[in-house]
Design a protein around this motif. Structure first.
Motif, PDB file in Angstrom:
ATOM      1  N   PRO A   1       0.811  -1.220   0.000  1.00  0.00           N
ATOM      2  CA  PRO A   1       0.000   0.000   0.000  1.00  0.00           C
ATOM      3  C   PRO A   1       0.838   1.262   0.000  1.00  0.00           C
ATOM      4  O   PRO A   1       2.015   1.243   0.368  1.00  0.00           O
ATOM      5  CB  PRO A   1      -0.787  -0.117   1.318  1.00  0.00           C
ATOM      6  N   ASP A   2       0.227   2.366  -0.445  1.00  0.00           N
ATOM      7  CA  ASP A   2       0.847   3.670  -0.229  1.00  0.00           C
ATOM      8  C   ASP A   2       1.009   3.866   1.275  1.00  0.00           C
ATOM      9  O   ASP A   2       0.138   3.462   2.063  1.00  0.00           O
ATOM     10  CB  ASP A   2      -0.024   4.790  -0.800  1.00  0.00           C
ATOM     11  N   LEU A   3       2.106   4.497   1.660  1.00  0.00           N
ATOM     12  CA  LEU A   3       2.431   4.583   3.079  1.00  0.00           C
ATOM     13  C   LEU A   3       2.633   6.018   3.541  1.00  0.00           C
ATOM     14  O   LEU A   3       3.294   6.812   2.860  1.00  0.00           O
ATOM     15  CB  LEU A   3       3.716   3.804   3.374  1.00  0.00           C
ATOM     16  N   LYS A   4       2.071   6.329   4.692  1.00  0.00           N
ATOM     17  CA  LYS A   4       2.416   7.535   5.433  1.00  0.00           C
ATOM     18  C   LYS A   4       3.171   7.094   6.677  1.00  0.00           C
ATOM     19  O   LYS A   4       2.703   6.214   7.413  1.00  0.00           O
ATOM     20  CB  LYS A   4       1.163   8.315   5.821  1.00  0.00           C
ATOM     21  N   VAL A   5       4.326   7.689   6.895  1.00  0.00           N
ATOM     22  CA  VAL A   5       5.205   7.235   7.971  1.00  0.00           C
ATOM     23  C   VAL A   5       5.569   8.421   8.852  1.00  0.00           C
ATOM     24  O   VAL A   5       6.022   9.456   8.358  1.00  0.00           O
ATOM     25  CB  VAL A   5       6.490   6.596   7.406  1.00  0.00           C
ATOM     26  N   LEU A   6       5.379   8.255  10.156  1.00  0.00           N
ATOM     27  CA  LEU A   6       5.727   9.305  11.110  1.00  0.00           C
ATOM     28  C   LEU A   6       6.726   8.761  12.114  1.00  0.00           C
ATOM     29  O   LEU A   6       6.457   7.774  12.799  1.00  0.00           O
ATOM     30  CB  LEU A   6       4.481   9.800  11.845  1.00  0.00           C
TER      31      LEU A   6
END
Length: 302
Positions: free
Chosen positions: A103-108
């Motif tokens: 999946p497309d990922l948002k990472v913090l």
């Protein structure tokens, strides 16, 4: 796949540079891109509380240690390293599983709270979560060990993210078992080890826990348990259970990770497969193969 590693260095620097009265809103802004993790909660959640629950740094406390920690993260080039690790991890998963969707990922990535003894001493500066597809959060304190393991930490969470993607294993809070989390932690650790050697194994789990047959048997005795409120003691151990107000069951920190790694390795040794190839293997299949090899049986009492 699009990887969006949030520029939390700038956000954290901004938090530290402003007046205490303004910091809470800036924390919420930093976490705002991750709000989709909580789409299932009516009305959403206060992302400042999420920051605290993830052992995030105390924005009302002393700022100098946080400034020093932030500089260590910048010097270690952690944001670029995270991006590269995710790309290499995704490539490894695709190579092992033709047609797999990452999946497309948002990472913090955020700094943890160095004043929190459990975070520093018990889980040794690491708290990360990748179980909701499309999102990964990583809270660390930049010790040499954590910085050395950064890539392994990242691909561990990536493995979770893909296992629980829409086309993967369904995590139903009402029916999921301790066994599913134990096996998922084992698969993720072994996958990280396939990529990065022994540093792939979660560092807050002691070597003695990995080799303790009594710990393994104890965890196996709880694999059938449902109810996510019961998972902490079986997976993370008694110390974390007490911290969260759950009942301890007599297990050391990270017991579920150690047991999961042993069960998964038994499965892989029997089938000649890898943790990358086995990302979508159902829990029951892993246990069907692994338990007899280890001389164990599943407790099916409800």
């Amino acid at each position: 796949m699009t990887i969006s590693v949030i520029d939390s260095a700038s956000s954290m620097r901004q938090v530290l540079a402003t007046t205490p009265s303004q910091r809470t809103d800036l924390i919420r802004e930093m976490w705002a891109p991750m709000a989709g993790m909580y789409h299932f909660i009516p009305g959403g959640v206060d992302m400042a509380n999420v920051h605290r629950q993830n052992f995030g740094f105390d924005w009302d406390g002393a700022t100098e240690p946080i400034r020093e920690g932030l500089e260590r993260l910048i010097e270690a080039d952690v944001w670029n390293r995270i991006t590269k690790a995710l790309k290499s991890g995704a490539a490894a998963l695709r190579s092992a599983n033709l047609g797999i969707e990452v999946p497309d990922l948002k990472v913090l990535l955020i700094l943890g709270n160095p004043e929190n003894k459990h975070f520093i001493d018990e889980v040794q500066g690491l708290s990360a979560f990748g179980g909701i597809s499309g999102y990964i959060t990583i809270t660390i304190w930049p010790t040499p060990q954590v910085l050395k393991r950064l890539e392994a930490i990242v691909v561990h969470e990536l493995h979770h993210n893909v296992r629980y993607s829409p086309d993967g294993i369904m995590w139903d809070p009402l029916t999921v078992t301790v066994g599913e989390q134990v096996i998922s932690e084992g698969l993720a650790d072994v996958f990280a080890a396939e990529m990065f050697g022994d540093s792939g194994y979660t560092h807050f789990v002691s070597a003695s826990t990995y080799s303790d047959d009594e710990v393994l048997a104890k965890v196996v005795s709880g694999l059938h348990i449902t109810g996510m409120q019961n998972f902490t003691a079986w997976v993370h151990g008694d110390a974390t259970a007490r911290l969260l107000g759950a009942d301890p069951v007599g297990l050391p920190t990270g017991a579920g990770y150690a047991a999961g790694a042993r069960l998964v390795q038994a499965y892989l040794d029997s089938t000649g497969t890898t943790a990358a190839q086995s990302i979508g293997t159902p829990l029951d299949e892993v246990l069907r193969v692994a338990l007899p090899r280890l001389g164990l049986r599943l407790n099916r009492e409800q």
